[in-house]
Write a protein that holds these residues in place. Structure first.
Motif, PDB file in Angstrom:
ATOM      1  N   LYS A  11       0.535   3.946   1.179  1.00 53.34           N
ATOM      2  CA  LYS A  11       0.457   4.784   2.314  1.00 53.34           C
ATOM      3  C   LYS A  11       1.181   3.939   3.458  1.00 53.34           C
ATOM      4  O   LYS A  11       1.049   4.469   4.655  1.00 53.34           O
ATOM      5  CB  LYS A  11      -1.094   5.150   2.445  1.00 53.34           C
ATOM      6  CG  LYS A  11      -1.605   6.197   1.704  1.00 53.34           C
ATOM      7  CD  LYS A  11      -3.092   6.440   2.125  1.00 53.34           C
ATOM      8  CE  LYS A  11      -3.591   7.490   0.985  1.00 53.34           C
ATOM      9  NZ  LYS A  11      -5.023   7.964   1.473  1.00 53.34           N
ATOM     10  N   LYS A  12       1.284   2.596   3.290  1.00 55.81           N
ATOM     11  CA  LYS A  12       1.970   1.792   4.355  1.00 55.81           C
ATOM     12  C   LYS A  12       0.921   1.591   5.675  1.00 55.81           C
ATOM     13  O   LYS A  12       1.384   1.790   6.533  1.00 55.81           O
ATOM     14  CB  LYS A  12       3.361   1.890   4.827  1.00 55.81           C
ATOM     15  CG  LYS A  12       4.247   1.655   3.644  1.00 55.81           C
ATOM     16  CD  LYS A  12       4.578   2.773   2.597  1.00 55.81           C
ATOM     17  CE  LYS A  12       5.418   2.840   1.727  1.00 55.81           C
ATOM     18  NZ  LYS A  12       5.595   3.862   0.969  1.00 55.81           N
ATOM     19  N   ALA A  13      -0.370   1.859   5.233  1.00 51.34           N
ATOM     20  CA  ALA A  13      -1.367   2.101   6.627  1.00 51.34           C
ATOM     21  C   ALA A  13      -1.237   0.791   7.509  1.00 51.34           C
ATOM     22  O   ALA A  13      -1.142   1.091   8.781  1.00 51.34           O
ATOM     23  CB  ALA A  13      -2.757   2.220   6.129  1.00 51.34           C
ATOM     24  N   SER A  14      -0.907  -0.467   6.988  1.00 52.62           N
ATOM     25  CA  SER A  14      -0.744  -1.517   7.951  1.00 52.62           C
ATOM     26  C   SER A  14       0.301  -1.459   9.016  1.00 52.62           C
ATOM     27  O   SER A  14      -0.008  -1.922   9.936  1.00 52.62           O
ATOM     28  CB  SER A  14      -0.886  -2.777   7.152  1.00 52.62           C
ATOM     29  OG  SER A  14       0.310  -2.917   6.616  1.00 52.62           O
ATOM     30  N   THR A  61       3.574   2.466  17.263  1.00 55.83           N
ATOM     31  CA  THR A  61       3.629   3.597  18.278  1.00 55.83           C
ATOM     32  C   THR A  61       4.636   4.759  17.846  1.00 55.83           C
ATOM     33  O   THR A  61       4.153   5.804  18.447  1.00 55.83           O
ATOM     34  CB  THR A  61       4.183   2.976  19.682  1.00 55.83           C
ATOM     35  OG1 THR A  61       5.601   2.488  19.599  1.00 55.83           O
ATOM     36  CG2 THR A  61       3.261   1.768  19.946  1.00 55.83           C
ATOM     37  N   GLU A  62       5.401   4.456  16.826  1.00 56.19           N
ATOM     38  CA  GLU A  62       6.405   5.543  16.408  1.00 56.19           C
ATOM     39  C   GLU A  62       7.060   5.187  15.245  1.00 56.19           C
ATOM     40  O   GLU A  62       7.476   3.865  15.175  1.00 56.19           O
ATOM     41  CB  GLU A  62       7.244   5.798  17.457  1.00 56.19           C
ATOM     42  CG  GLU A  62       8.134   7.126  17.223  1.00 56.19           C
ATOM     43  CD  GLU A  62       8.977   7.603  18.329  1.00 56.19           C
ATOM     44  OE1 GLU A  62       9.471   8.739  18.250  1.00 56.19           O
ATOM     45  OE2 GLU A  62       9.459   6.752  19.418  1.00 56.19           O
ATOM     46  N   ASP A  77       0.802  -1.215   0.020  1.00 59.31           N
ATOM     47  CA  ASP A  77       0.146  -0.029  -0.027  1.00 59.31           C
ATOM     48  C   ASP A  77       0.976   1.121  -0.037  1.00 59.31           C
ATOM     49  O   ASP A  77       1.654   1.498   0.909  1.00 59.31           O
ATOM     50  CB  ASP A  77      -0.865   0.183   1.089  1.00 59.31           C
ATOM     51  CG  ASP A  77      -1.499   1.177   1.530  1.00 59.31           C
ATOM     52  OD1 ASP A  77      -1.548   2.069   0.586  1.00 59.31           O
ATOM     53  OD2 ASP A  77      -2.176   1.293   2.668  1.00 59.31           O
ATOM     54  N   GLN A  97       1.011  -6.307   6.032  1.00 59.52           N
ATOM     55  CA  GLN A  97       2.134  -5.493   6.529  1.00 59.52           C
ATOM     56  C   GLN A  97       3.666  -6.034   6.049  1.00 59.52           C
ATOM     57  O   GLN A  97       4.581  -5.361   5.907  1.00 59.52           O
ATOM     58  CB  GLN A  97       2.239  -5.931   8.381  1.00 59.52           C
ATOM     59  CG  GLN A  97       1.178  -5.294   8.941  1.00 59.52           C
ATOM     60  CD  GLN A  97       1.246  -5.564  10.422  1.00 59.52           C
ATOM     61  OE1 GLN A  97       1.467  -6.712  10.743  1.00 59.52           O
ATOM     62  NE2 GLN A  97       0.677  -4.625  11.195  1.00 59.52           N
ATOM     63  N   ASP A 110       3.776  -4.112   2.910  1.00 58.72           N
ATOM     64  CA  ASP A 110       4.164  -2.869   2.958  1.00 58.72           C
ATOM     65  C   ASP A 110       5.523  -2.617   3.536  1.00 58.72           C
ATOM     66  O   ASP A 110       6.129  -1.466   3.302  1.00 58.72           O
ATOM     67  CB  ASP A 110       3.079  -2.076   4.203  1.00 58.72           C
ATOM     68  CG  ASP A 110       1.863  -2.246   3.430  1.00 58.72           C
ATOM     69  OD1 ASP A 110       1.453  -2.336   2.307  1.00 58.72           O
ATOM     70  OD2 ASP A 110       0.989  -1.468   4.470  1.00 58.72           O
ATOM     71  N   PHE A 125       2.055   1.807   9.760  1.00 58.63           N
ATOM     72  CA  PHE A 125       2.233   3.092  10.232  1.00 58.63           C
ATOM     73  C   PHE A 125       0.829   3.177  11.152  1.00 58.63           C
ATOM     74  O   PHE A 125       1.325   3.696  12.291  1.00 58.63           O
ATOM     75  CB  PHE A 125       2.096   4.042   9.209  1.00 58.63           C
ATOM     76  CG  PHE A 125       3.370   4.119   8.094  1.00 58.63           C
ATOM     77  CD1 PHE A 125       4.442   3.594   8.696  1.00 58.63           C
ATOM     78  CD2 PHE A 125       3.261   5.011   7.033  1.00 58.63           C
ATOM     79  CE1 PHE A 125       5.553   3.437   7.815  1.00 58.63           C
ATOM     80  CE2 PHE A 125       4.264   4.982   6.429  1.00 58.63           C
ATOM     81  CZ  PHE A 125       5.616   4.133   6.608  1.00 58.63           C
ATOM     82  N   ASP A 126      -0.248   2.785  10.805  1.00 60.92           N
ATOM     83  CA  ASP A 126      -1.401   2.823  11.638  1.00 60.92           C
ATOM     84  C   ASP A 126      -1.256   1.954  12.960  1.00 60.92           C
ATOM     85  O   ASP A 126      -1.825   2.083  13.945  1.00 60.92           O
ATOM     86  CB  ASP A 126      -2.736   2.551  11.188  1.00 60.92           C
ATOM     87  CG  ASP A 126      -2.917   3.394   9.999  1.00 60.92           C
ATOM     88  OD1 ASP A 126      -2.172   4.583   9.798  1.00 60.92           O
ATOM     89  OD2 ASP A 126      -3.786   3.346   9.137  1.00 60.92           O
ATOM     90  N   ASN A 127      -0.362   1.063  12.929  1.00 61.16           N
ATOM     91  CA  ASN A 127      -0.427  -0.087  14.124  1.00 61.16           C
ATOM     92  C   ASN A 127       0.864   0.194  14.820  1.00 61.16           C
ATOM     93  O   ASN A 127       1.175  -0.373  15.932  1.00 61.16           O
ATOM     94  CB  ASN A 127      -0.398  -1.526  13.672  1.00 61.16           C
ATOM     95  CG  ASN A 127      -1.603  -1.965  13.172  1.00 61.16           C
ATOM     96  OD1 ASN A 127      -2.697  -2.058  14.011  1.00 61.16           O
ATOM     97  ND2 ASN A 127      -1.887  -1.862  11.677  1.00 61.16           N
TER      98      ASN A 127
END
Length: 368
Positions: free
Chosen positions: A54-57, A63-64, A52, A88, A91, A59-61
């Motif tokens: 946006k690498k959402a899998s 903590t930093e 993805d 993940q 990504d 970045f969204d999970n």
């Protein structure tokens, strides 16, 4: 021989704890005298192509998430590599392709899990000569300390700049992603550096870029052959020489990257010996002196680096022999045969065009 009982079967399949083993035993690697057949070509399907943007899998999970430099290196906290979902992993492969190297700390990943993770990214490479843990030929053990004067003398006799390389480029299908965990670190020192192959290309002058784009280079495993002869190590598969483009196109990003390094590049095809040496020496110095496209990572115990050999070079820094030991292990999946697409773009060009397109879209929307 007594029949197998649940206890003996369990013992047969007991996982090695390499961190514990190296601290209790020291050297534990095996060097089996078995012969491997030549590597067969295979079709590589890159996980990064399923990533993805946006690498959402990831970045969204996490903590930093933060970049260590503008050009190369990203660090992610709050995720365990042993527990990644397939998305993940996709990504992560895309992120490594774009940023070169991704770092994780406090990881519980063991070498058995790393081999399985490596299989997701490609075909794990089994090295021709180096030692590995018993029953784990896909794992390369890295262990250096102050108690091996022969090894210390060998590394201290080498210039630090000579260590830059991408993994196993002498193979017809060299490494894609590499996975390295360091579980034992000296009190200080023992860092690793990476350099961006994309930016190494971008920082060449346009006429020089055009010149090197038309060249190919011979890559050889001669250094491993010489080390095997020096140490009396059995060569389990004969090393091959491979010819690869001096500038390669990354199959995921489509970006051009420089693809020569002092570790395994032997010569430039079609040039005289003197011409080849002059050109390669210049490119090697360009990479080793490229501090504005390098990242230096200070290891903590149980840190992991995931990097893409098609877009980076790396080198270990052997400055710690007087203060302690360093141990870790690496899994190296192989990928596609390197190629150059004359229609591919540089990183800078592609990012600039995308930024301009995004700005134009915003301006058009604001004026509507």
């Amino acid at each position: 021989m007594p029949p197998n009982t649940p206890e003996t079967i369990s013992e047969q399949f007991k996982k090695l704890d390499l961190k514990k083993l190296v601290r209790e035993k020291g050297l534990y690697q095996v060097y089996p005298q078995v012969s491997y057949p030549p590597l067969e070509p295979f079709e590589h399907v890159d996980a990064g192509k399923r990533g993805d943007p946006k690498k959402a899998s990831l970045f969204d999970n996490a903590t930093e998430v933060f970049d260590l430099t503008p050009i190369i290196g990203t660090e992610i906290h709050g995720l365990q590599l042993s527990q990644l979902s397939d998305q993940q992993k996709n990504d992560l492969a895309l992120l490594a392709a774009e940023r070169g190297v991704v770092f994780f700390r406090n990881q519980d990943l063991d070498p058995y899990q790393a081999v399985e993770l490596g299989k997701y990214f490609g075909r794990p490479h089994i090295h021709n000569t180096v030692g590995h843990p018993e029953g784990l030929p896909e794992v390369i053990s890295l262990f250096y300390d102050e108690k091996n004067p022969t090894l210390t003398q060998y590394f201290e006799s080498k210039a630090a700049a000579d260590g830059w390389h991408s993994d196993i480029t002498y193979e017809n299908q060299p490494a894609g992603i590499s996975i390295l965990k360091i579980d034992t670190s000296p009190e200080s020192g023992g860092d690793t550096m990476w350099a961006s192959a994309y930016e190494a290309y971008d920082r060449l002058s346009p006429p020089f870029q055009k010149f090197v784009e038309g060249l190919s280079a011979v890559h050889t495993g001669q250094i491993h052959t010489e080390n095997a002869k020096r140490t009396g190590t059995f060569i389990r598969r004969e090393f091959v020489d491979s010819v690869h483009p001096v500038v390669r196109t990354h199959p995921v990003t489509g970006w051009k990257g420089l693809f020569v390094q002092p570790g395994f590049t032997k010569s430039i095809v079609g040039l005289s010996t003197r011409e080849s040496k002059l050109l390669l020496d210049h490119l090697y110095e360009h990479v080793s002196g490229g501090h504005n496209f390098q990242v230096r990572f200070k290891w903590e115990e149980d840190s992991v680096a995931i990097w893409d050999n098609r877009s980076t070079f790396h080198t270990a820094i052997f400055d710690y022999f007087s203060v302690g030991r360093r141990h870790g292990w690496r899994v190296t999946p192989t990928a596609e045969r390197p190629y150059f697409d004359p229609e591919s773009k540089s990183r800078r060009q592609d990012l600039a065009e995308k930024a301009a397109a995004a700005a134009a879209a915003v301006a058009k929307k604001d004026s509507a």
